[in-house]
Structure formats: structure tokens, C-alpha cells
Design an enzyme around this catalytic site. Structure first.
Site, PDB file in Angstrom:
ATOM      1  N   CYS A 136       0.858  -1.189   0.000  1.00 23.54           N
ATOM      2  CA  CYS A 136       0.000   0.000   0.000  1.00 23.54           C
ATOM      3  C   CYS A 136       0.890   1.234   0.000  1.00 23.54           C
ATOM      4  O   CYS A 136       2.120   1.142  -0.001  1.00 23.54           O
ATOM      5  CB  CYS A 136      -0.902   0.032   1.230  1.00 23.54           C
ATOM      6  SG  CYS A 136      -1.979  -1.399   1.419  1.00 23.54           S
ATOM      7  N   GLY A 173      -1.135   0.837  -5.046  1.00 21.66           N
ATOM      8  CA  GLY A 173      -2.443   0.272  -4.776  1.00 21.66           C
ATOM      9  C   GLY A 173      -3.528   0.967  -5.569  1.00 21.66           C
ATOM     10  O   GLY A 173      -3.603   2.195  -5.574  1.00 21.66           O
ATOM     11  N   ASN A 211       1.339   0.643   5.751  1.00 25.08           N
ATOM     12  CA  ASN A 211       1.753  -0.143   4.602  1.00 25.08           C
ATOM     13  C   ASN A 211       2.451  -1.372   5.162  1.00 25.08           C
ATOM     14  O   ASN A 211       3.338  -1.252   5.996  1.00 25.08           O
ATOM     15  CB  ASN A 211       2.717   0.671   3.727  1.00 25.08           C
ATOM     16  CG  ASN A 211       3.500  -0.210   2.770  1.00 25.08           C
ATOM     17  OD1 ASN A 211       2.967  -1.156   2.214  1.00 25.08           O
ATOM     18  ND2 ASN A 211       4.779   0.087   2.598  1.00 25.08           N
ATOM     19  N   GLY A 212       2.032  -2.548   4.735  1.00 23.94           N
ATOM     20  CA  GLY A 212       2.695  -3.747   5.204  1.00 23.94           C
ATOM     21  C   GLY A 212       1.732  -4.879   5.470  1.00 23.94           C
ATOM     22  O   GLY A 212       0.650  -4.939   4.883  1.00 23.94           O
ATOM     23  N   TYR A 245      11.098  -4.139  -7.905  1.00 25.38           N
ATOM     24  CA  TYR A 245       9.847  -4.084  -8.660  1.00 25.38           C
ATOM     25  C   TYR A 245       8.920  -2.954  -8.255  1.00 25.38           C
ATOM     26  O   TYR A 245       8.414  -2.227  -9.108  1.00 25.38           O
ATOM     27  CB  TYR A 245       9.086  -5.414  -8.501  1.00 25.38           C
ATOM     28  CG  TYR A 245       7.685  -5.364  -9.081  1.00 25.38           C
ATOM     29  CD1 TYR A 245       7.482  -5.470 -10.452  1.00 25.38           C
ATOM     30  CD2 TYR A 245       6.574  -5.184  -8.268  1.00 25.38           C
ATOM     31  CE1 TYR A 245       6.208  -5.393 -10.996  1.00 25.38           C
ATOM     32  CE2 TYR A 245       5.292  -5.112  -8.798  1.00 25.38           C
ATOM     33  CZ  TYR A 245       5.116  -5.219 -10.163  1.00 25.38           C
ATOM     34  OH  TYR A 245       3.862  -5.141 -10.689  1.00 25.38           O
ATOM     35  N   THR A 287       9.124  -1.218 -15.315  1.00 24.41           N
ATOM     36  CA  THR A 287      10.063  -1.392 -14.215  1.00 24.41           C
ATOM     37  C   THR A 287      11.453  -1.786 -14.676  1.00 24.41           C
ATOM     38  O   THR A 287      12.454  -1.352 -14.110  1.00 24.41           O
ATOM     39  CB  THR A 287       9.527  -2.459 -13.240  1.00 24.41           C
ATOM     40  OG1 THR A 287       8.176  -2.164 -12.919  1.00 24.41           O
ATOM     41  CG2 THR A 287      10.341  -2.497 -11.967  1.00 24.41           C
TER      42      THR A 287
END
Length: 492
Positions: free
Chosen positions: A2, A28, A100-101, A253, A297
Site C-alpha cells: 500500500c 495500490g 503499509n505492510g 519491482y 520497471t
């Protein structure tokens, strides 16, 4: 994975948070939200979908306040429903949180709270964290909570909550609006902070700091909380610090190439990964005519790869800029449908050519097969695939959506008897040969885990490649996470 952004200033912040969240949209696309604090109320707005669609002018205008938190989400625990959209708000004591996580002991926390008649309203893993923190803070029974109270409540939260996370809180401390940013004790998930005049910002990536014209002050320290107030100097408190282990998959990434992590740009790291990959590929004695990156990427790695082997780097894949990131879409059918819309090819760059296709990673294996179908249809003479990361052989329980063994394509090609930890170079070569044969390509080359040395700090989390988890995940937690993801895909 996120993305969050917190701002504290003298003036309203919602419009700036909305703008900054758009720079984090790659983290996200499932849902987004903003909650602010105007000194008395905590107005909020959440929606499913992209920031630009959810936060029109009326929505932003309805969020007054000089302090606020915004969030973009894709779920690794819970579902893609509005009830799971962050930020979350707790009325007692009046606190906003976004993170985030991945909280790995979510089920244990849920049961702990249920035993105390505290029932969750969502399946988002940050809600029990908020409840634990709020409950601990309220146990101090003060009308005006002090900084020491909050630090102590955070320490208890760190003790109780397992997982990899970076987070931001907004609440009143000593009667002042305060923003508190912190990372898990290992610093697995990223977090940065910055300043502009009297204002402070914290975010998942530095690009959000840049977009708002703030000066980047660096990474939040693992296990530390930073207390921020408009016009005042920051206050740092070490809560619970362990051996740092930042996630390498962020730079490989997930993060934008212009983000700065651990003192270097993601772009620089991808260049070096490309150079190392080129040396590995060249050492096998292969020849080709051109190098083609899979956008977006892998572009830096492909450029460096081409320079190292002395080949031109060409555009062969044209990306539809209005398609989403297929990796973070909720189920396989959606990912495959989106991929058909995502890329088209320039035939002249492939027809009759010996091409090296550079990509960042292979997780489930569906994307590379579809790409190769398109490449062979263009009449390529030979095709080599080069990946600027090692094979993904182990699940991630820390916030990247690859938490089950059976979805990791690389494991199907492991030689019999391979151990649970890092694989040696010979074993990797066997894996590459078997996989290349199955894909029908002339060669497949991955980086080896040792190639990550020198690109990333020695203390890192590369568990998805080498199986070395900095934070132990008990079997019951693994089973719970896997069950949640499998059920989520079935429902999706």
C-alpha cells in the site's frame, strides 16, 4: 503493498494529500481514502478505485483540517471492499492511522480483542493495530495524553503486534495536533519524511515528498517513532529496534525509479542489477542482436544490460498507459485479461532478430508466457529471457502478494532434493535450463542471490529469494495468511 501520506501544517492539507497520493497510485489501485483533523472533528472520505476518481473537488472541499492522512491500498489481508479502505479512525481517544505492510498475527490480535468484547468492523489488518494502541493509550486514563503516554502505548503495540509495517498516526498530544510516524523494529517496509517551511510530511516513498515540494530528510529509522508538529522541531523516540532488514523487492519491482530508498535512487539500483545480470548472461557465451525491456520497471536494468554487452536497447513493447499493474490485481483471471490490454508489440523490433527480453521478476509465470506468445508471433529468430532478480522461491508474509508456495512458478523447476534455504549457482543453472525448455526460449537467466550484494545493504530482507526471514513467522500465522489469500482469490 500500500501507500500512505501524512501532512501536518498551518493550512488545510486535503488537496495536497490527494495530489501526493496520485504519485503513490502504483502501490495500490483497489481503494483510497483521506481523513483529516480540524482541531475538533475528523472528517473523512473513502472510495473504491483510483485517487483521481474518488477525490473530486467536492470531496476534497469536505475535508477541512491542517493535519491529515491519505492512503492507497491493495489488500494482502482482507478484501477489496470499502469497509477495508484506510485510513481508519478510532473515536476514543481520537486517532487516525494508515499503514503499509502486513500484520502477520492478525487472527491472534482479533481474538485478543474479541475476548475483551472489542469487535472489528473490517478485515483490514491495521484495524486491530489501532484498537490495541487506542486501548493501551486510554488505559492511562488521562484527559490530555502526553508524549510519554503515546510512546509507552506504542511500545506495548510493538510488543503485541507482529509483522512488517510502516505507519502514521494523527492525534492530540499534550493538547497539540501531532503526527506520529514509525516503522516496524526491522524496518522491512519503507517510510520517509520531509519538511517544507513549518510543515512536515511522511510517506511510503519519496516521490510523494518531492511532488509537494518538500525537502526529503531521509528514511524513518526502524523501531523509532517521530513526533511532528507544525512549526516545531521533530521529537524522536526509539521504541523497539532490532537488526534492520529493508525489503529488496521494493527496489526491484514495486517502487518508482525516481524514489530514494536507503540513500540511493531506485533507478541507480536497477542500473546496477542490470549490469550484474549482463555479466551473468555474457558469461554463458550467448549472442543476440538487441535488448528489449518489458515496460516499465525493467527499463533501467535493460539499459545497463545493453551497455554492458554492447548491444542496442530498443523499444519493442508499447504499454497502454491507462491499464493497471497486473501484479497487484486481485485474481488470476483479472490479471490475464488486463495483460491483453496492457502491451502491444512493434513487429520490426522482433522479426528475424535475436532478442534479449529483460524483465524484473517472474512470480506466478502467467505474464511471461503471454509475453512470449506475443514475441514468437512477431517472427523472432531467437529469444533469450533475462530477469534482474533471483528466482522467487519462497512466500512473502510481509506485504507482497505472493504468500502461497503453489503460486510460485520457480518452485516447479527446482531440482529434486533442493533445500529450503538459498540455492547455489549450479542448482540455479539447472532450474534455468528446465524452465527455459518449458517456455520454449533459447535461454533463461536470473540473478543469483549473491548478486544482490553490493547493490543492497548487507542487512536486508530477501526472504522471497533466499528463504531467510528476518522476522520469524510461526506455522499458525503462515496458515492463517495463506488461508486468507486463497479465500480472497476464490471470492474475487
Amino acid at each position: 503493498m500500500c501507500g500512505f501520506l501524512g501532512l501536518i501544517d498551518r493550512d488545510d492539507v486535503a488537496a495536497r494529500i490527494s495530489m501526493g497520493l496520485q504519485t503513490l497510485q502504483h502501490r495500490g489501485q483497489d481503494s483510497c481514502g483521506i481523513v483529516t483533523f480540524d482541531g475538533q472533528r475528523f472528517p473523512g472520505h473513502h472510495g473504491l478505485g483510483l485517487v483521481r476518481d474518488v477525490f473530486d473537488e467536492p470531496a476534497v472541499r469536505g475535508l477541512p483540517g491542517a493535519t491529515g492522512v491519505g492512503h492507497v491500498r491493495y489488500p494482502t489481508i482482507g478484501r477489496g471492499v470499502l469497509a477495508d479502505a484506510q485510513p481508519f479512525f478510532e473515536r476514543r481517544p481520537g486517532v487516525i492511522i494508515a499503514h503499509n505492510g502486513n500484520i502477520t498475527n492478525y487472527e491472534k490480535l482479533r481474538q485478543r480483542l474479541a475476548d475483551r468484547s472489542v469487535h472489528l468492523l473490517s478485515k483490514c489488518d491495521v484495524e486491530p493495530v489501532l484498537c490495541v494502541f487506542a486501548d493501551e493509550l486510554m488505559s492511562r486514563r488521562r484527559r490530555n495524553h502526553t508524549l510519554d503516554d503515546v510512546a509507552a502505548a506504542l511500545r506495548t503495540t510493538f510488543d503485541v503486534v507482529d509483522g512488517a509495517y510502516s505507519a502514521v498516526l494523527v492525534l492530540e498530544i499534550d493538547g497539540q495536533e501531532t503526527m506520529v510516524a514509525f516503522r516496524d523494529p526491522h524496518g522491512i517496509r519503507p517510510g520517509v519524511w520531509g519538511r517544507r517551511g513549518e510543515a512536515w510530511a511522511v510517506a511510503s516513498e519519496s516521490v510523494a515528498i518531492d511532488a509537494l515540494g518538500f525537502e526529503l530528510l531521509g528514511d524513518l529509522k526502524p523501531g523509532e517513532a517521530v513526533f511532528l508538529r507544525a512549526g516545531q522541531e521533530p521529537i524522536h523516540r526509539e521504541i523497539l529496534s532490532r537488526t534492520p532488514a529493508p525489503c529488496v523487492f521494493e527496489s526491484i519491482y514495486f517502487s518508482r525509479p525516481d524514489s530514494i530508498e536507503m540513500g540511493a535512487t531506485v533507478y541507480e539500483r536497477r542500473l546496477e542489477l542490470g549490469r550484474k545480470l549482463a555479466r551473468d548472461w555474457k558469461g554463458k557465451g550467448f549472442e543476440a542482436d538487441r535488448v528489449i525491456a518489458v515496460p516499465d520497471t525493467s527499463r533501467p536494468a535493460a539499459i545497463a544490460f545493453a551497455e554492458e554487452v554492447g548491444l542496442p536497447c530498443r523499444e519493442g513493447f508499447i504499454k497502454n498507459r491507462y491499464s493497471g499493474r497486473t501484479f497487484i490485481m486481485g485474481d488470476q483471471a483479472t490479471r490475464e485479461s488486463a495483460l491483453r490490454l496492457k502491451l502491444n508489440l512493434i513487429r520490426a523490433e522482433f522479426e528475424g532478430q535475436r532478442v534479449v527480453i529483460v524483465d524484473d521478476s517472474i512470480v506466478r509465470g502467467s505474464t511471461i508466457r503471454r509475453l512470449l506468445d506475443l514475441v514468437w508471433a512477431q517472427g523472432a529468430r531467437s529469444v533469450h529471457v533475462a530477469i534482474h532478480s533471483p528466482p522467487v522461491l519462497h512466500p512473502c508474509f510481509y506485504g507482497i502478494d505472493m504468500s502461497t508456495l503453489d503460486e510460485l512458478a520457480a518452485r516447479r523447476y527446482l531440482p529434486t532434493g533442493s533445500g529450503a534455504g538459498p540455492i547455489d549457482v549450479d542448482t540455479q543453472h539447472e532450474l534455468e535450463a528446465a524452465w527455459a525448455k518449458d517456455l520454449g526460449v533459447d535461454s533463461l537467466t536470473f540473478l543469483h542471490t549473491s548478486d544482490l550484494d553490493g547493490v543492497f545493504p548487507d542487512r536486508r530482507c530477501s526472504a522471497c529469494f533466499d528463504g531467510v526471514y528476518p522476522l520469524a513467522i510461526p506455522e499458525d500465522q503462515r496458515a492463517s495468511i495463506i488461508e486468507d489469500r486463497v479465500c480472497g482469490r476464490v471470492e474475487g
